[in-house]
Design an enzyme around this catalytic site. Sequence first.
Site, PDB file in Angstrom:
ATOM      1  N   ARG A   1     -32.374 -96.731 -53.450  1.00  0.00           N
ATOM      2  CA  ARG A   1     -32.860 -97.162 -52.150  1.00  0.00           C
ATOM      3  C   ARG A   1     -32.986 -95.921 -51.256  1.00  0.00           C
ATOM      4  O   ARG A   1     -32.130 -95.027 -51.291  1.00  0.00           O
ATOM      5  CB  ARG A   1     -31.877 -98.152 -51.494  1.00  0.00           C
ATOM      6  CG  ARG A   1     -31.897 -99.556 -52.095  1.00  0.00           C
ATOM      7  CD  ARG A   1     -33.236-100.257 -51.886  1.00  0.00           C
ATOM      8  NE  ARG A   1     -33.281-101.612 -52.422  1.00  0.00           N
ATOM      9  CZ  ARG A   1     -33.830-101.958 -53.591  1.00  0.00           C
ATOM     10  NH1 ARG A   1     -34.361-101.037 -54.381  1.00  0.00           N
ATOM     11  NH2 ARG A   1     -33.863-103.228 -53.963  1.00  0.00           N
TER      12      ARG A   1
ATOM     13  N   HIS B   1     -42.362 -97.207 -55.375  1.00  0.00           N
ATOM     14  CA  HIS B   1     -41.329 -98.194 -55.763  1.00  0.00           C
ATOM     15  C   HIS B   1     -41.715 -98.891 -57.086  1.00  0.00           C
ATOM     16  O   HIS B   1     -41.828-100.120 -57.138  1.00  0.00           O
ATOM     17  CB  HIS B   1     -41.125 -99.233 -54.649  1.00  0.00           C
ATOM     18  CG  HIS B   1     -39.776 -99.902 -54.731  1.00  0.00           C
ATOM     19  ND1 HIS B   1     -38.981-100.132 -53.633  1.00  0.00           N
ATOM     20  CD2 HIS B   1     -39.082-100.379 -55.797  1.00  0.00           C
ATOM     21  CE1 HIS B   1     -37.865-100.741 -54.015  1.00  0.00           C
ATOM     22  NE2 HIS B   1     -37.902-100.895 -55.335  1.00  0.00           N
TER      23      HIS B   1
HETATM   24  P1  NAP Z   1     -24.822-102.609 -60.362  1.00  0.00           P
HETATM   25  O1  NAP Z   1     -24.793-103.102 -61.760  1.00  0.00           O
HETATM   26  O2  NAP Z   1     -24.230-103.444 -59.280  1.00  0.00           O
HETATM   27  O3  NAP Z   1     -24.119-101.161 -60.353  1.00  0.00           O
HETATM   28  C1  NAP Z   1     -23.866-100.466 -59.186  1.00  0.00           C
HETATM   29  C2  NAP Z   1     -23.093 -99.212 -59.515  1.00  0.00           C
HETATM   30  O4  NAP Z   1     -22.950 -98.448 -58.299  1.00  0.00           O
HETATM   31  C3  NAP Z   1     -21.673 -99.492 -60.053  1.00  0.00           C
HETATM   32  O5  NAP Z   1     -21.316 -98.539 -61.013  1.00  0.00           O
HETATM   33  C4  NAP Z   1     -20.826 -99.321 -58.788  1.00  0.00           C
HETATM   34  O6  NAP Z   1     -19.486 -98.926 -59.031  1.00  0.00           O
HETATM   35  C5  NAP Z   1     -21.553 -98.179 -58.112  1.00  0.00           C
HETATM   36  N1  NAP Z   1     -21.230 -98.156 -56.681  1.00  0.00           N
HETATM   37  C6  NAP Z   1     -21.466 -99.104 -55.748  1.00  0.00           C
HETATM   38  N2  NAP Z   1     -20.965 -98.717 -54.558  1.00  0.00           N
HETATM   39  C7  NAP Z   1     -20.394 -97.513 -54.754  1.00  0.00           C
HETATM   40  C8  NAP Z   1     -19.669 -96.618 -53.934  1.00  0.00           C
HETATM   41  N3  NAP Z   1     -19.440 -96.880 -52.650  1.00  0.00           N
HETATM   42  N4  NAP Z   1     -19.199 -95.481 -54.483  1.00  0.00           N
HETATM   43  C9  NAP Z   1     -19.408 -95.213 -55.793  1.00  0.00           C
HETATM   44  N5  NAP Z   1     -20.077 -96.018 -56.653  1.00  0.00           N
HETATM   45  C10 NAP Z   1     -20.559 -97.165 -56.120  1.00  0.00           C
HETATM   46  O7  NAP Z   1     -26.333-102.292 -59.894  1.00  0.00           O
HETATM   47  P2  NAP Z   1     -27.581-101.967 -60.845  1.00  0.00           P
HETATM   48  O8  NAP Z   1     -28.119-103.199 -61.442  1.00  0.00           O
HETATM   49  O9  NAP Z   1     -27.233-100.832 -61.735  1.00  0.00           O
HETATM   50  O10 NAP Z   1     -28.657-101.495 -59.738  1.00  0.00           O
HETATM   51  C11 NAP Z   1     -28.431-100.403 -58.867  1.00  0.00           C
HETATM   52  C12 NAP Z   1     -29.477-100.380 -57.753  1.00  0.00           C
HETATM   53  O11 NAP Z   1     -30.746 -99.972 -58.278  1.00  0.00           O
HETATM   54  C13 NAP Z   1     -29.795-101.752 -57.143  1.00  0.00           C
HETATM   55  O12 NAP Z   1     -28.841-102.104 -56.166  1.00  0.00           O
HETATM   56  C14 NAP Z   1     -31.173-101.529 -56.538  1.00  0.00           C
HETATM   57  O13 NAP Z   1     -31.071-101.123 -55.190  1.00  0.00           O
HETATM   58  C15 NAP Z   1     -31.745-100.377 -57.362  1.00  0.00           C
HETATM   59  N6  NAP Z   1     -32.966-100.789 -58.105  1.00  0.00           N
HETATM   60  C16 NAP Z   1     -34.112-100.103 -57.908  1.00  0.00           C
HETATM   61  C17 NAP Z   1     -35.257-100.466 -58.592  1.00  0.00           C
HETATM   62  C18 NAP Z   1     -36.554 -99.706 -58.402  1.00  0.00           C
HETATM   63  O14 NAP Z   1     -37.597-100.125 -58.917  1.00  0.00           O
HETATM   64  N7  NAP Z   1     -36.570 -98.596 -57.703  1.00  0.00           N
HETATM   65  C19 NAP Z   1     -35.222-101.521 -59.517  1.00  0.00           C
HETATM   66  C20 NAP Z   1     -34.028-102.194 -59.703  1.00  0.00           C
HETATM   67  C21 NAP Z   1     -32.890-101.825 -59.005  1.00  0.00           C
HETATM   68  P3  NAP Z   1     -18.466 -99.868 -59.865  1.00  0.00           P
HETATM   69  O15 NAP Z   1     -18.908 -99.735 -61.306  1.00  0.00           O
HETATM   70  O16 NAP Z   1     -17.145 -99.270 -59.625  1.00  0.00           O
HETATM   71  O17 NAP Z   1     -18.642-101.255 -59.325  1.00  0.00           O
END
Ligand code: NAP
Length: 314
Positions: free
Chosen positions: A229, A277
């Site tokens: 993001r 995006h």
């Molecule tokens: P997820 O499974 O919820 O994983 C989030 C990761 O970030 C986890 O490892 C979490 O730690 C870590 N995290 C969260 N807050 C943190 C903090 N304060 N300090 C350190 N680590 C932190 O999410 P995901 O499915 O991988 O997706 C991640 C993001 O990608 C989404 O939220 C979205 O915004 C973005 N996204 C972008 C696109 C695009 O097309 N550009 C597409 C899809 C998603 P823990 O393991 O300890 O919980």
Amino acid sequence: MRPVVPLVSRMSAAEQAEWLAVFRERIPECEVKPLNDMTTLERSATKVAIVANPEPSDLRQLPALVWVQSLWAGVERLVSELDGMPLSIVRMTDPQLAETMAEAVLTFTLYLHRDVPGYRKQQAQRIWAERAHCLPQDRTVGILGLGNLGTLAARRLRANGFKVAGWSRTPQTVDGVECYFGPDGLDAVLSIADILVVLLPLTNETRGLLDARRLSLLPKQAGLINFARGAIVDVSALTQALDDGKLSHAVLDVFAREPLPADDPLWGHPNVTILPHVSAPTTPSTASLIVAENLSRYFATGEIPAAVDRQRGY
Ligand code: NAP
């Protein structure tokens, strides 16, 4: 009688029609229809809705709503806009989305690793010259976020020979990846990441996380890839670091304001690659299977899938 499930979104009519057609085929046990097509009786009986950035006022027309299934993986907007509504928010966790993201991470890591931006600049000046070459095993890629997307991306990079360091909020383990967590862990990862990939959710804790101080910890001439993001990175600090030659190049797929306004200076920055995006779009054919599975289980057993922790923000 089949349960009626509303699709509540701010999508264009064409986009919505595409999703409805896929749902009709993949979720025959429910009748998915736009909120506007539902009767008052159907609205008052609705416990679950499929949503894609819905207007909160639309959801308020569903007094018995218990949970929403989002079509998108990022839910920061839902979390903030539905604040005060006691609903479970279930986000999209499609293994295909993680595959698509891992492919994007590998593609643009290789783009930076093989210095494609440098060769593009040389070509514009008709310069025939070999640029510095480095082996993947001598390059560390840092991944911020070791969730569904970050973990698979880390594995894909390992399989392609890169050294990989990852960072999460709580301790995680990924085979072959040096894993760090918490605030101290972040500084440690930044100090070794030749290429930094951002795959964190946008939360109160991650907004503005990559500020001038933290960007300054990256090794000289490091590259940055933000596929998460826009608001996680301080863009003026990033631009300054690129202008100063501290960082070599940034690949940005996400922005605080999207679409990126036509007059934004980032468009013309020689050391920035802009994507609209597109690093990992939701694919209706596979995402609809996840929705189908979640809805079928709910209607058969009453079980609501794992939901977003509203306090934590992801
Ligand atoms: P997820 O499974 O919820 O994983 C989030 C990761 O970030 C986890 O490892 C979490 O730690 C870590 N995290 C969260 N807050 C943190 C903090 N304060 N300090 C350190 N680590 C932190 O999410 P995901 O499915 O991988 O997706 C991640 C993001 O990608 C989404 O939220 C979205 O915004 C973005 N996204 C972008 C696109 C695009 O097309 N550009 C597409 C899809 C998603 P823990 O393991 O300890 O919980």
